[in-house]
Design an enzyme around this catalytic site. Structure first.
Site: not given
Ligand code: FPP
Length: 230
Positions: A2-6, A15, A50, A170
């Site tokens: 978790d945390g890609n978007g942030r 994002r 998702n 997580r």
């Molecule tokens: C949650 O972060 C992450 C995801 C919904 C997807 C995870 C995907 C990857 C790490 C990349 C692709 C995967 C592979 C196996 C190559 P979020 O977007 O909910 O973050 P946030 O809580 O900060 O918004």
């Protein structure tokens, strides 16, 4: 993961840029896990929930997934990694299946580590699917309903085909399981870390493992075995 978007938002980027950096973290962590001799690593790469994200973000994630499968193919095979996918795979776009299915087949016999990708995955959905199958078998008279117990259900749960999770980790500060591995989580240790997934590096994984070791204080015994009956 978790945390890609942030991570992206903090940098004033879309994002999708966060998911790209998240992909790089996936590559890192898979390599470290293989080096450490971890027998199975399950990544929650795309949840059932998702699919409700904006179309462009879903497409970007599917693109990254395909790219990961294609670019890591050789390394996965050379390093004896068995790749499996769990979840409602029928919902995945064709371009992902075309990268995923052959690699799952080709790596099937590998034994050094299992890398399980949870894709279009939801633990409640997974449990419901098993319940449905068992109910149908009972209706046909193939099994006795009284024989249905936790062990039988566990043996049918796809995410447990790699073994019971010892540790569920997580990132991103939230302290929830969000429909991940609910059946297998019964005896797992949980570790929550503040770091956003793209910032997750080797020392962070070591912290998680050290915490697990301190809590269980048993080294070298698979925890699923150790905890049976507790
Ligand atoms: C949650 O972060 C992450 C995801 C919904 C997807 C995870 C995907 C990857 C790490 C990349 C692709 C995967 C592979 C196996 C190559 P979020 O977007 O909910 O973050 P946030 O809580 O900060 O918004």
């Amino acid at each position: 993961m978790d945390g890609n978007g942030r991570w992206a938002t903090q940098r004033g980027e879309p994002r999708e840029a966060g998911h790209k950096a998240g992909s790089a973290a996936v590559r890192r962590v898979v390599r470290i896990a293989r080096r450490l001799g971890i027998s199975a690593l399950t990544l929650y790469a795309f949840s059932e929930q998702n699919w409700a994200r904006p179309k462009g973000e879903v497409e970007a994630l599917m693109g990254l997934l395909e790219e990961f499968l294609r670019s890591e193919r050789e390394e996965i095979l050379e390093n004896g990694i068995r790749l499996v996918a769990i979840g409602d795979l029928g919902r995945l776009p064709e371009h992902v299946r075309q990268a995923l299915d052959p690699l799952a087949r080709e790596s099937h016999e590998n034994e050094k580590m299992t890398l399980a990708l949870a894709l279009s995955y939801g633990a409640r959905e997974e449990i419901a699917e098993v319940a449905r199958a068992l109910a149908n078998e009972a209706l046909r008279g193939a099994i006795n309903p009284d024989a249905i117990d936790g062990a039988l259900i566990g043996a049918r749960i796809p995410s447990l085909s790699v073994g019971e999770p010892d540790l569920i980790l997580r990132t991103g500060g939230e302290q929830r399981l969000s429909n991940f591995l609910l059946y297998g989580a019964a005896h797992a240790e949980l570790f929550f870390c503040e770091k956003l997934w793209p910032d997750f590096h080797e020392p962070d994984l070591f912290d998680a493992i050290r915490s697990y070791q301190t809590r269980t204080k048993v080294f070298g015994t698979p925890s699923a075995e150790r905890r049976r009956g507790t």
